[in-house]
Structures are given as structure tokens and as C-alpha cells.
Motif scaffolding. Structure first.
Motif, PDB file in Angstrom:
ATOM      1  N   UNK A 126       0.719  -1.128  -0.013  1.00  0.00           N
ATOM      2  CA  UNK A 126      -0.173   0.100   0.085  1.00  0.00           C
ATOM      3  C   UNK A 126       0.859   1.326  -0.049  1.00  0.00           C
ATOM      4  N   UNK A 127       1.977   1.172   0.671  1.00  0.00           N
ATOM      5  CA  UNK A 127       2.608   2.464   0.749  1.00  0.00           C
ATOM      6  C   UNK A 127       4.024   2.466  -0.076  1.00  0.00           C
ATOM      7  N   UNK A 128       3.861   1.572  -1.348  1.00  0.00           N
ATOM      8  CA  UNK A 128       4.862   1.530  -2.154  1.00  0.00           C
ATOM      9  C   UNK A 128       5.721   2.970  -2.492  1.00  0.00           C
ATOM     10  N   UNK A 129       4.874   3.851  -2.875  1.00  0.00           N
ATOM     11  CA  UNK A 129       5.411   4.937  -3.275  1.00  0.00           C
ATOM     12  C   UNK A 129       6.070   5.633  -2.280  1.00  0.00           C
ATOM     13  N   UNK A 130       5.636   5.717  -0.992  1.00  0.00           N
ATOM     14  CA  UNK A 130       6.133   6.332   0.012  1.00  0.00           C
ATOM     15  C   UNK A 130       7.577   5.750   0.499  1.00  0.00           C
ATOM     16  N   UNK A 131       7.569   4.438   0.546  1.00  0.00           N
ATOM     17  CA  UNK A 131       8.599   3.497   0.810  1.00  0.00           C
ATOM     18  C   UNK A 131       9.639   3.904  -0.030  1.00  0.00           C
ATOM     19  N   UNK A 132       9.213   3.960  -1.551  1.00  0.00           N
ATOM     20  CA  UNK A 132      10.290   3.865  -2.591  1.00  0.00           C
ATOM     21  C   UNK A 132      11.339   5.104  -2.375  1.00  0.00           C
ATOM     22  N   UNK A 133      10.159   6.493  -2.214  1.00  0.00           N
ATOM     23  CA  UNK A 133      10.836   7.607  -2.110  1.00  0.00           C
ATOM     24  C   UNK A 133      11.924   7.805  -1.005  1.00  0.00           C
TER      25      UNK A 133
ATOM     26  N   UNK B 154      15.911   8.297  -0.756  1.00  0.00           N
ATOM     27  CA  UNK B 154      16.417   9.410   0.086  1.00  0.00           C
ATOM     28  C   UNK B 154      17.557   9.111   1.058  1.00  0.00           C
ATOM     29  N   UNK B 155      17.366   7.935   1.624  1.00  0.00           N
ATOM     30  CA  UNK B 155      18.062   7.346   2.822  1.00  0.00           C
ATOM     31  C   UNK B 155      19.307   6.725   2.180  1.00  0.00           C
ATOM     32  N   UNK B 156      19.352   6.189   0.861  1.00  0.00           N
ATOM     33  CA  UNK B 156      20.294   5.628   0.221  1.00  0.00           C
ATOM     34  C   UNK B 156      21.383   6.685  -0.337  1.00  0.00           C
ATOM     35  N   UNK B 157      20.883   7.802  -0.445  1.00  0.00           N
ATOM     36  CA  UNK B 157      21.621   9.034  -0.782  1.00  0.00           C
ATOM     37  C   UNK B 157      22.540   9.298   0.125  1.00  0.00           C
ATOM     38  N   UNK B 158      21.910   9.105   1.652  1.00  0.00           N
ATOM     39  CA  UNK B 158      22.563   9.658   2.663  1.00  0.00           C
ATOM     40  C   UNK B 158      23.508   8.573   3.163  1.00  0.00           C
TER      41      UNK B 158
ATOM     42  N   UNK C 236      18.656   3.020 -13.156  1.00  0.00           N
ATOM     43  CA  UNK C 236      17.384   2.156 -13.401  1.00  0.00           C
ATOM     44  C   UNK C 236      17.759   1.176 -12.312  1.00  0.00           C
ATOM     45  N   UNK C 237      18.876   0.829 -11.804  1.00  0.00           N
ATOM     46  CA  UNK C 237      19.320  -0.061 -10.992  1.00  0.00           C
ATOM     47  C   UNK C 237      18.798   0.251  -9.584  1.00  0.00           C
ATOM     48  N   UNK C 238      18.709   1.449  -9.397  1.00  0.00           N
ATOM     49  CA  UNK C 238      18.442   1.921  -8.094  1.00  0.00           C
ATOM     50  C   UNK C 238      16.550   1.465  -8.198  1.00  0.00           C
ATOM     51  N   UNK C 239      15.818   1.865  -9.187  1.00  0.00           N
ATOM     52  CA  UNK C 239      14.570   1.525  -9.195  1.00  0.00           C
ATOM     53  C   UNK C 239      14.385  -0.016  -9.064  1.00  0.00           C
ATOM     54  N   UNK C 240      15.114  -0.797  -9.887  1.00  0.00           N
ATOM     55  CA  UNK C 240      15.006  -2.205  -9.967  1.00  0.00           C
ATOM     56  C   UNK C 240      14.855  -2.601  -8.682  1.00  0.00           C
ATOM     57  N   UNK C 241      15.901  -2.234  -8.003  1.00  0.00           N
ATOM     58  CA  UNK C 241      16.138  -3.072  -6.564  1.00  0.00           C
ATOM     59  C   UNK C 241      14.893  -3.000  -5.896  1.00  0.00           C
TER      60      UNK C 241
ATOM     61  N   UNK D  19      21.246  -1.460   0.838  1.00  0.00           N
ATOM     62  CA  UNK D  19      19.973  -1.375   0.272  1.00  0.00           C
ATOM     63  C   UNK D  19      18.671  -2.043   1.022  1.00  0.00           C
ATOM     64  N   UNK D  20      19.349  -3.433   1.200  1.00  0.00           N
ATOM     65  CA  UNK D  20      18.361  -4.002   1.950  1.00  0.00           C
ATOM     66  C   UNK D  20      18.024  -3.895   3.403  1.00  0.00           C
ATOM     67  N   UNK D  21      19.021  -3.398   4.132  1.00  0.00           N
ATOM     68  CA  UNK D  21      19.003  -2.849   5.293  1.00  0.00           C
ATOM     69  C   UNK D  21      17.948  -1.517   5.512  1.00  0.00           C
ATOM     70  N   UNK D  22      18.277  -0.721   4.588  1.00  0.00           N
ATOM     71  CA  UNK D  22      17.550   0.556   4.483  1.00  0.00           C
ATOM     72  C   UNK D  22      16.270   0.285   4.223  1.00  0.00           C
ATOM     73  N   UNK D  23      15.975  -0.876   3.204  1.00  0.00           N
ATOM     74  CA  UNK D  23      14.464  -1.104   2.879  1.00  0.00           C
ATOM     75  C   UNK D  23      13.873  -1.422   4.227  1.00  0.00           C
ATOM     76  N   UNK D  24      14.589  -2.382   4.966  1.00  0.00           N
ATOM     77  CA  UNK D  24      13.915  -2.822   6.193  1.00  0.00           C
ATOM     78  C   UNK D  24      13.513  -1.543   7.134  1.00  0.00           C
ATOM     79  N   UNK D  25      14.632  -0.609   7.198  1.00  0.00           N
ATOM     80  CA  UNK D  25      14.172   0.575   8.290  1.00  0.00           C
ATOM     81  C   UNK D  25      13.159   1.452   7.647  1.00  0.00           C
TER      82      UNK D  25
END
Lengths: 106, 135, 277
Positions: free
Chosen positions: C11-18, C22-26, C43-48, C85-91
């Protein structure tokens, strides 16, 4: 000059030692080629017997050349740290005999 | 470690040394060891079995394939209830011998195999474990 | 149930993605620079994240993760990018959940479930990448061993073994086996071991060479060590390595001359008029 091909096993090793010395004594041989190409392992015990045979033969006036030591056997002897330093070796019987002739002065 | 089939040979006389050796040769061949490693294993067994015969009179050689973390190996165990070894450091020195041999036995086994452990108690006996990994 | 977590993630795909971008850039500030020369990497960023989603929608199918990892490895993205990337995704997912879930008990359970969702992806990542590396290393290792040590017969009864590269214990064993079998096969009375291509001769390497020459002597042949460069002569002496039991020559050429002498032969020049000797 005599050449022998042997299959060394623990219980035959000591017997071999006795037989060989007896034969050297009987024949008055000046040189002996011992071919080891059928021996698939030499442990420290058999190496000791071989070393002793060479020394004993020397005392009886016969020079010994070992031939046909297999690669695996040679690798294991060096792994074991056994040098057989003062023993002559040759690739095969023919070269062993040539070496004996050379060592004995023709 | 997962144990597979193990085979034991009691060592009571010189013929048993040959038998232990032949068994080691056979098992190492079946496991796919190269011919030089087969000879290393066979020689190590010969040294261990001879030590039992020379110093303890009786004992046992056990040969078993093992698997550890996906690595295959052959484990040789030598057990006797002989007099034991007083100074292990000394017998592990090259050239040390009490039997008039070359003194290459135990240090030799250590060099032939990948893992070597010795455990000995005076008057109780000696246990030696040696392992060769399959490459 | 992890289903609740998955629902959040969907449901929060867009929010999570953004938030993730942002966090990855940090986390990996060097990454945008890194990305610059290669268009595909954005694209790799998106694809991930996409692949994580695909994975979550078909939980049975881990091929997507595998394909994704393959793709991303081709782009030469560092492995820590994937792991971070995975750790950030979880956070990020946890933060999203925290914002909407107020019951602390539920929250704790959802955190745990988030872990359970991310863990298999993480494990698959580690498994696939290490398997790839292990395979590569073992292929390289066996190729190196094959390249290792040929024994080349150069003249009747004389063979040469050129050694190239670093000698470790495993290679030394192989060299020894090839050497001895070669001696037997070629009836070599003299073997020249050429160490021109061995960068470092330390005590261990010297020990292996000495052992090899002893074994060669036992099978009835003779070793000559050739190609000793000045700096190697220095190390040998400085380390106190005794090489005096077997002959050494500076070059292969001198070694061959010596080998001919041992086998009672020599090279002669046939000049015209003089005829053959």
C-alpha cells in the motif's frame, strides 16, 4: 655383479636382508642393483632396512645401486624426511648397471 | 561430523600391519584420492600400526571416511593400551628413536597427513588421530 | 502475520520507494557520483526496490532475486550497495509502520514480521553472491594448477621444468608429482628447474625445491636449479638456506651445458670444410 627385483613386505624385508648378504658373500659380487619398481610403499621401517642393507653390503665390498623407485614412493620418503643420502640411485636396471660399472672403474 | 562406514583392524602381529595398510589403500582409492595421496595414507597407516606393534604389542587401527563442512576426508585412528609416551614433544622431533629406527615415524605421519592429534597417558596408552582431506 | 507487513509494503509503495531513495543517498553519498557515468545505474536503483516488490508478490519465486543480483553484478555495483539497500529497505518499512501503528504490542510484532520478510531476501543475496565467488575462485584455482608445471623434454635424457608464479604448498605438491612422473616418462637423467619466473624465493619455496630435488635423486635422476637472479641469490644466502647439495646455474643455457656434461655430451660447431666430427 648381481641384480635383484624384490617385493618388499615387512616380514620379507629382514629375510631379504639376510639372503642378499649371503649371496654377496657367496658370489663375491662387487656390485648389486636392487630394483624397487614393484614396491608401492616404503615406510620408515623399510627405509631403515634398505639403508642398513646398503651399509652392510658396503662392508662386504659390494656397492649397491637402487633403481626403479616410484614417484609416489620418492615423494613420501621426502615427506617423511628420509634422505637416503649416501645411496646411489638410477632410473632403471640398465642405467643402474652402467652406474655400477662407472663407479667400479670400468 | 557425519560418520560413514568405518573399518577397524586389530594389530597384534606384523601381518596385521600389512592388512591395515591394504585396507587403507583400498578405502582411499574408493574415495577417489590421487595415487600419491593414497600412498601417503597407506604409509601413515603403516607407521602407526608399526608403532602399536613395536611399543604396545596390541592395539587397533580404525579407518573411516568423514565429511566435515562439505569437505570429505579419511580419518585414521590408532589406539593402544601400551606404556604411553612420556614426552610427546620429544617423539615429535625428527630423528628421535628408542627402537633403533629412523625416528621419522610420528613426525613423518604428521607431515603425510593434514591433521594430526596425539593424546597419550603413561601406563594407560596412546590415541592418535590423523586426517587427510580429499582435494 | 507477515501478511500485514506485506500489505503495508504494497500500500505504501510510493512512500517507501521515495524514503528509500533518500536514505540511500545519505548512506552512500558517493553513489550518485558513481552512478553518473552509467545511465543504467539509475534504473538499478529503481529495479532494486521493484524486485523486492516482485519477490514479495510471489513469495515462492526467488528467481527474480537471483536475476536481479546477476543483473546488478554485471553493472559492477559494489556488494555493500545491495546489503545496505536491503537494510535501508527494512528500516524504511519499519518507519512507515511506526507512523500508522500506535499499539506498541502490535508494533513489536510487526517489526519482527518485517525482519522475517527481509531475511530470506538477504540470505538469498548472501548465498548467491558467495556461491558465485566460490565458483569463480575454484575455477581460477584449478586453471592455475593446470597452467602450473609442465616438464618439457628438450634433448634426449634432458628435461626442463619452468616454474612461473608464486609457489604455495598445494602447487609445490603438484609440481613435485609432475616432475617425478615426467622424469620417469621421458627417461630424463637430468632435470633443469628454471625459477626465472618465480618472484620470491623464501625459506618455504626453497624447502619445496630442495625436497623436489631430493625426490628426483631418489627416482634416479639429477636436478639442476637454474635462473637464479641476483636478488634471489641474496635472499637465499641471507635466509641461511643451504642449497649446496645440488648444483645451481645462473641461466638455463649454462644449465643445459652442465646437463650435457653430466650425460657426457657436448655441443660442437660444424664448420664447412672441417666436415663432421
Amino acid at each position: 655383479m648381481i641384480s635383484i627385483q624384490i617385493e618388499l613386505d615387512d616380514h620379507t624385508a629382514i629375510q631379504f636382508q639376510e639372503d642378499l648378504l649371503e649371496k654377496i658373500h657367496e658370489t663375491g659380487a662387487k656390485g648389486v642393483v636392487i630394483d624397487l619398481s614393484t614396491v608401492d610403499i616404503i615406510d620408515s621401517y623399510i627405509a631403515k632396512i634398505l639403508g642398513d642393507v646398503v651399509k652392510m653390503s658396503d662392508l662386504l665390498g659390494a656397492k649397491v645401486v637402487l633403481t626403479g623407485i616410484r614417484p609416489a614412493v620418492a615423494i613420501i620418503l621426502t615427506d617423511l624426511g628420509i634422505r637416503l643420502n649416501n645411496i646411489s640411485t638410477a632410473l632403471d636396471l640398465e642405467k643402474g648397471l652402467a652406474k655400477l660399472k662407472q663407479d667400479l672403474g670400468g | 561430523m557425519i560418520m560413514e562406514t568405518r573399518s577397524s583392524v586389530p594389530i597384534n602381529n606384523e601381518w596385521d600391519i600389512v592388512q591395515a595398510r591394504q585396507l587403507g589403500r583400498q578405502i582411499s582409492r574408493e574415495m577417489g584420492f590421487g595415487h600419491v595421496d593414497q600412498a601417503r595414507i597407506t604409509t601413515a597407516i603403516s607407521e602407526l600400526a608399526r608403532n602399536i606393534y613395536l611399543y604396545a604389542n596390541n592395539g587397533e587401527i580404525t579407518i573411516e571416511p568423514i565429511v566435515n563442512l562439505g569437505k570429505k576426508g579419511l580419518k585414521i585412528t590408532s589406539r593402544d593400551k601400551g606404556p604411553g609416551i612420556k614426552d610427546i614433544r620429544l617423539v615429535m622431533q625428527d630423528g628421535y628413536t628408542t627402537s633403533g629406527g629412523l625416528g621419522a615415524g610420528l613426525p613423518g605421519v604428521k607431515r603425510l597427513m593434514d591433521i594430526f592429534k596425539i593424546d597419550s597417558t603413561l601406563e594407560k596408552g596412546t590415541n592418535i588421530v590423523a586426517i587427510k582431506w580429499l582435494r | 502475520m507477515p501478511k500485514v507487513v506485506i500489505k503495508y509494503i504494497k500500500d505504501k509503495r510510493k512512500e517507501i520507494n521515495e524514503a528509500w531513495m533518500r536514505k540511500m543517498a545519505e548512506e552512500l553519498p558517493e553513489f550518485p557520483n558513481y552512478r553518473a557515468p552509467n545511465q543504467n545505474l539509475s534504473n538499478a536503483n529503481d529495479n532494486f526496490v521493484d524486485v523486492i516488490y516482485t519477490y514479495l508478490l510471489n513469495i515462492e519465486n526467488t528467481d527474480d532475486v537471483r536475476d536481479f543480483i546477476k543483473k546488478i553484478m554485471k553493472l559492477e555495483v559494489p556488494i555493500n550497495y545491495l546489503s545496505i539497500g536491503l537494510q535501508v529497505f527494512r528500516r524504511v518499512v519499519m518507519e512507515v509502520i511506526k507512523r500508522s501503528e500506535k499499539d506498541p504490542e502490535n508494533l513489536l510484532e510487526l517489526y519482527e514480521h518485517t525482519d522475517r520478510v527481509v531475511e530470506p531476501i538477504f540470505n538469498q543475496l548472501i548465498k548467491d553472491t558467495t556461491e558465485t565467488w566460490e565458483r569463480t575462485i575454484s575455477i581460477q584455482k584449478s586453471e592455475l594448477l593446470e597452467l602450473s608445471a609442465p616438464l618439457i623434454p628438450i634433448l634426449d635424457r634432458i628435461s626442463v621444468m619452468p616454474l612461473v608464479g608464486t609457489i604455495d604448498t598445494e602447487r609445490a605438491k603438484l609440481i613435485m608429482e609432475n616432475l617425478l612422473q615426467g622424469v620417469i616418462d621421458h627417461h630424463a637423467e637430468v632435470v633443469l628447474i628454471d625459477i626465472t619466473g618465480v618472484p620470491v624465493v623464501d625459506t618455504m619455496v626453497a624447502h619445496h625445491i630442495i625436497q623436489a630435488s631430493e625426490a628426483v635423486r631418489l627416482v634416479g635422476s639429477k636436478c639442476i636449479l637454474v635462473g637464479i637472479r641476483p636478488e634471489i641469490a641474496q635472499t637465499i644466502v641471507n635466509l641461511g638456506i643451504e642449497l649446496d647439495q645440488f648444483p645451481t646455474k645462473s641461466s638455463l643455457q649454462r644449465g643445459i651445458e652442465e646437463a650435457l656434461k653430466i650425460t657426457e655430451r657436448k655441443v660442437i660447431t660444424i664448420t664447412e670444410g672441417n666436415g663432421k666430427q
